[in-house]
Design a protein around this motif. Structure first.
Motif, mmCIF file in Angstrom:
data_model
loop_
_atom_site.group_PDB
_atom_site.id
_atom_site.type_symbol
_atom_site.label_atom_id
_atom_site.label_comp_id
_atom_site.label_asym_id
_atom_site.label_seq_id
_atom_site.Cartn_x
_atom_site.Cartn_y
_atom_site.Cartn_z
ATOM 1 N N UNK B 323 0.657 -1.058 0.096
ATOM 2 C CA UNK B 323 -0.030 -0.006 -0.063
ATOM 3 C C UNK B 323 0.926 1.251 0.119
ATOM 4 N N UNK B 324 1.988 1.211 0.914
ATOM 5 C CA UNK B 324 2.811 2.298 1.002
ATOM 6 C C UNK B 324 3.517 2.829 -0.432
ATOM 7 N N UNK B 325 4.113 1.607 -0.805
ATOM 8 C CA UNK B 325 4.693 1.895 -2.376
ATOM 9 C C UNK B 325 3.742 2.312 -3.425
ATOM 10 N N UNK B 326 2.570 1.922 -3.568
ATOM 11 C CA UNK B 326 1.621 2.257 -4.496
ATOM 12 C C UNK B 326 1.122 3.726 -4.008
ATOM 13 N N UNK B 327 0.952 4.002 -2.698
ATOM 14 C CA UNK B 327 0.828 5.437 -2.482
ATOM 15 C C UNK B 327 1.965 6.399 -3.001
ATOM 16 N N UNK B 328 3.013 6.104 -2.656
ATOM 17 C CA UNK B 328 4.019 6.861 -3.365
ATOM 18 C C UNK B 328 3.989 7.039 -4.770
ATOM 19 N N UNK B 329 3.645 6.177 -5.566
ATOM 20 C CA UNK B 329 3.341 6.418 -6.934
ATOM 21 C C UNK B 329 2.112 7.143 -7.521
ATOM 22 N N UNK B 330 0.941 6.856 -6.586
ATOM 23 C CA UNK B 330 -0.367 7.419 -6.908
ATOM 24 C C UNK B 330 -0.135 8.812 -6.425
ATOM 25 N N UNK B 331 0.303 9.231 -5.201
ATOM 26 C CA UNK B 331 0.199 10.616 -4.608
ATOM 27 C C UNK B 331 1.523 11.267 -4.815
ATOM 28 N N UNK B 332 2.606 10.720 -4.664
ATOM 29 C CA UNK B 332 3.807 11.739 -4.912
ATOM 30 C C UNK B 332 4.380 11.513 -6.052
ATOM 31 N N UNK B 333 3.946 10.590 -7.027
ATOM 32 C CA UNK B 333 4.245 10.493 -8.385
ATOM 33 C C UNK B 333 5.858 10.124 -8.574
ATOM 34 N N UNK B 334 6.418 9.538 -7.555
ATOM 35 C CA UNK B 334 7.563 8.846 -7.494
ATOM 36 C C UNK B 334 7.973 7.706 -6.473
ATOM 37 N N UNK B 335 8.724 6.739 -6.813
ATOM 38 C CA UNK B 335 9.023 5.817 -5.883
ATOM 39 C C UNK B 335 10.542 5.692 -5.893
ATOM 40 N N UNK B 336 11.203 6.101 -4.729
ATOM 41 C CA UNK B 336 12.599 5.969 -4.572
ATOM 42 C C UNK B 336 13.085 4.395 -4.656
ATOM 43 N N UNK B 337 13.946 4.341 -5.493
ATOM 44 C CA UNK B 337 14.447 2.888 -5.851
ATOM 45 C C UNK B 337 14.605 2.053 -4.699
ATOM 46 N N UNK B 338 15.146 2.745 -3.732
ATOM 47 C CA UNK B 338 15.302 2.054 -2.370
ATOM 48 C C UNK B 338 14.107 1.456 -1.890
ATOM 49 N N UNK B 339 13.018 2.264 -1.886
ATOM 50 C CA UNK B 339 11.752 1.622 -1.201
ATOM 51 C C UNK B 339 11.396 0.554 -2.230
ATOM 52 N N UNK B 340 11.631 0.744 -3.739
ATOM 53 C CA UNK B 340 11.211 0.018 -4.481
ATOM 54 C C UNK B 340 11.768 -1.743 -4.158
ATOM 55 N N UNK B 341 13.102 -1.598 -3.991
ATOM 56 C CA UNK B 341 13.789 -2.642 -4.008
ATOM 57 C C UNK B 341 13.484 -3.380 -2.493
ATOM 58 N N UNK B 342 13.290 -2.445 -1.523
ATOM 59 C CA UNK B 342 12.853 -3.015 -0.090
ATOM 60 C C UNK B 342 11.664 -3.648 -0.063
ATOM 61 N N UNK B 343 10.720 -2.822 -0.497
ATOM 62 C CA UNK B 343 9.306 -3.458 -0.647
ATOM 63 C C UNK B 343 9.205 -4.692 -1.334
ATOM 64 N N UNK B 344 9.533 -4.545 -2.508
ATOM 65 C CA UNK B 344 9.651 -5.879 -3.516
ATOM 66 C C UNK B 344 10.071 -7.041 -2.847
#
Ligand SMILES: Nc1ncnc2c1ncn2[C@@H]1O[C@H](COP(=O)(O)OP(=O)(O)O)[C@@H](O)[C@H]1O
Ligand SMILES: [Mg+2]
Lengths: 336, 368
Positions: B323-344
């Motif tokens: 949910x957090x990662x999706x929210x970054x994409x949908x609200x903030x418009x960017x997903x930090x690479x580190x967040x992507x790697x960790x959540x994935x």
């Protein structure tokens, strides 16, 4: 065990907790025969079939299918078997053709062979016109025929059918028998069928094993079994329930050793000189002032065999269970 | 190898059935997101006239322009105090303001001017949208913003509500992930039980295929159905006013998080269905698993607003990360690479573990 046998069960036993459902069965089903496992509800037929299929682990004993040890090399043995189970075993949400394709793949038949099989098998089941219709819309008889031919998609050596005609009307039942006989003859497929219908075993099966309370209590061809209870015809005397033990005793006293009373009936093998013996019996009954409701004579049936061996009629057993079903259904409606 | 081939054959069966019931399946999967977005989307509208304190360390023309912009237009921010950092933080702690914005010295003239924003995370509604509003003004100055969540007492603030797309987008991210998880329960898991009841499972068990292949086909079907449902939820969300800040570029991320969440929950659903024979019992246990996970995933409110114990639980909830990662994409418009790697990584681990458990449970499951 020999090259002649399709299935060999040896001292097969299954306990569910304390309850013994299958109690040490020894059975050898020969290649090419139609073999019937006949018994009332709860006799242990499905448990036996499910053990052969590897769905239930036997408590002890061994199972061999086409000389393959089914306890240790199940997957290998499964490839030789086609199955039609007690539950309606078609995929209602797939079409007739898709049903066959799916099982062709699960039994690892090559794709182009499957295509051939679809047409061939649907033709065999007289379902060619329904190729692309959803199987869920089929009548009971059509569904069973589809289930039977679907079990043939991988050209198995054996097909196992667990009460395949349960709930079918007579017409569809006969049609299914014809189909099974045809398959047995033209494709050299060994057929093992369980049933609680005497007529089915009688009409369809080359050999019959009668199973009750997890034990094989008789084995042979239909006529062998019928002869096993004695020579000649069988007489049935019906009378008031209270009189039955009395009548049974009188019959035994006059030399009808096989007399056996259950419910409101006494049956006995009459042997030679039937008319003479019947007249004599009627005389004795009259002298003892015993009123009977009727007397009939018929050739021995499998039910007579069952009655003789177990003391209860299989018809009664079947009827009681279906009455129970009806009662249960009524009960459920009552609650709603 | 043959396990995968058999699983594929069975997966085709699932697809054929899915195709047969596709229209009704789509219609059904629309209900849940529509109802939720219509009700909660407006319930959680963002505040207007959000009280904000400014700490003006720049004192230049740019700072004035920045403040004007913050108060003007649709942003709805109301600057109630311009003061020192200490007093501003006190106002925040007391709940007199919802955010403190610190304008750095040389704001607008230096490239590295970083605007510090402190946001009251205890706000039951709207802290996310305030964040978004301030963020957008900062971006328009080509400056950087660093956001810090502070627990204050925002319950004492009174403000008027107005509809905002940002809360909807906030909510939709949670709904999309929830639908992905729920979909698994009502597809692969549920049909595992009905297949058992109808005797289909008995037929599969009688075939010379491994049980693992049967289970994998169910997980694959779960993922497919969940994906369809989640995409329907997303479209419904967008139609009802949600937005994706990152635009089309964010779509692959959304799809990835939906698929990987559905895989993990497909594992849980099939594991449960391996051992539960009755649909009713299965549904209740399924609810008991998914509902709390959903509430604790920050679907309605940021997890930082949760009471400490629940917050701790949410840290171990895989849904939180999706949910957090999706929210970054949908609200903030960017997903930090580190967040992507960790959540994935977390979600992949979660999927592997649940599927392994499921395979083990299913190996010994009854055929009826
Ligand atoms: N899984 C089980 N647990 C306990 N008892 C069982 C189980 N399966 C079957 N039985 C019992 O074993 C007996 C034989 O059952 P079954 O083989 O299904 O009979 P049939 O197929 O001849 O009607 C019945 O009394 C049934 O209640
Ligand atoms: Mg049975």
């Amino acid at each position: 065990m020999s090259a002649q046998s399709a299935i060999v069960l040896h001292k097969l036993l299954k306990r569910f907790n304390d309850f013994t459902a299958v109690n040490g069965i020894d059975l050898e089903i020969k290649k090419g025969e139609i073999f019937g496992l006949l018994g009332p509800n709860g006799a242990g037929k499905s448990t036996t079939i499910n053990m052969i299929l590897g769905l239930i682990k036997p408590t002890s004993g061994s199972i061999t299918v086409e000389d393959i040890d089914m306890i240790n090399k199940q997957e290998l043995g499964k490839a030789h078997i086609g199955i039609v189970s007690q539950e309606t075993l078609i995929e209602p949400e797939l079409t007739a053709a898709q049903n066959i394709v799916l099982f062709g793949r699960l039994y690892h038949v090559s794709e182009n062979k499957i295509d051939e099989k679809v047409d061939e098998l649907l033709n065999l089941a007289e379902l060619t016109d329904f190729k692309d219709k959803y199987a869920g819309t089929f009548s009971g008889g059509m569904q069973r025929r589809l289930a039977v031919v679907r079990a043939l998609v991988h050209d198995p050596d054996i097909i196992l059918l667990d009460e395949p005609t349960n709930g079918l009307d007579v017409q569809n039942r006969v049609k299914l028998w014809e189909l099974l006989r045809h398959i047995n003859e033209t494709r050299n497929v060994t057929v093992l069928i369980t049933t609680q219908y005497l007529e089915e075993a009688d009409n369809l099966c080359n050999r019959i094993a009668i199973i009750d309370h997890g034990k094989i209590i008789a084995l042979g061809t239909s006529s062998q079994l019928k002869q096993s209870i004695g020579k000649g015809n069988v007489i049935d005397i019906s009378a008031n329930k209270e009189l039955i033990p009395h009548i049974e005793k009188l019959m035994k006293d006059m030399g009808l050793e096989s007399a056996k009373g259950t419910g409101n009936k006494v049956m006995a093998n009459i042997g030679t000189d039937p008319m003479k013996k019947i007249n004599k019996l009627l005389g004795i009954l009259e002298k003892n002032k015993i009123h009977i409701d009727g007397i009939s004579m018929h050739e021995p049936t499998l039910d007579d065999v069952f009655l003789k061996l177990t003391g209860t009629s299989m018809r009664d057993a079947v009827e009681t269970s279906s009455k129970n079903d009806r009662w249960l259904a009524g009960g459920r409606h009552g609650m709603m | 190898m043959s396990t995968l081939r058999d699983a594929y054959s069975l997966y085709i069966r699932e697809l054929l059935i899915l195709k047969k019931n596709f229209r009704s399946s789509i219609a059904r999967s629309m209900i849940f997101p529509i109802v939720l977005i219509l009700f909660l989307g407006n319930l959680g509208s963002s505040p207007r006239n959000t009280p904000v304190a400014i700490v003006n360390l720049a004192g230049n023309a740019n700072a004035v322009q920045f403040m004007n912009l913050l108060e003007s237009g649709t942003s709805g921010v109301n600057i109630v105090s311009i003061t020192t950092q200490d007093s501003a933080m006190k106002l925040l702690a007391n709940g007199d303001v919802l955010a403190v914005v610190v304008i750095p010295p040389n704001f607008g003239s230096s490239i590295n001017s970083n605007v510090n924003v402190y946001i009251d995370s205890s706000s039951p509604i709207g802290s996310q949208s305030v964040e978004a509003q301030i963020q957008s003004v900062i971006s328009s100055f080509n400056a950087h913003g660093s956001i810090q969540q502070i627990r204050g007492n925002s319950l004492s603030i009174n403000y008027a509500f107005g509809a905002s797309s940002s809360y909807k987008s906030f909510l939709i991210a949670g709904i999309v992930i929830m639908v992905a998880a729920f979909g698994s329960f009502y597809s692969g898991g549920m049909t595992l039980i009905t297949d058992r009841q109808l005797g289909n499972l008995k037929a599969f068990f009688s075939a010379p295929i491994s049980r693992t292949s049967i289970l994998l086909s169910k997980v694959a079907y779960s993922v497919t159905q969940s994906f369809v449902n989640a995409m329907v939820a997303l479209v419904v969300g967008l139609v009802l006013g949600g937005t994706i800040a990152s635009g089309v570029a964010g779509l692959p991320y959304i799809i990835w998080y939906v698929l990987i969440s559905a895989t993990g929950f497909g594992g849980i659903a099939t594991a449960l269905a391996s051992r539960v024979g009755k649909i009713e019992v299965y549904s209740i246990i399924g609810m008991a698993i998914t509902m709390p996970l959903w509430f604790l995933s920050g679907a309605f409110l940021p997890t930082s607003t949760l009471p400490p114990i629940m917050y701790q639980v949410s840290v171990y909830n895989p849904m939180t990360y999706a949910t957090g990662a999706l929210r970054d994409v949908m609200l903030k418009g960017y997903l930090p690479l580190s967040t992507f790697v960790v959540t994935s990584a977390i979600l992949i681990m979660f999927s592997i573990v649940t599927i392994l458990i499921s395979v083990i449970l299913f190996k010994n499951a009854d055929y009826k």
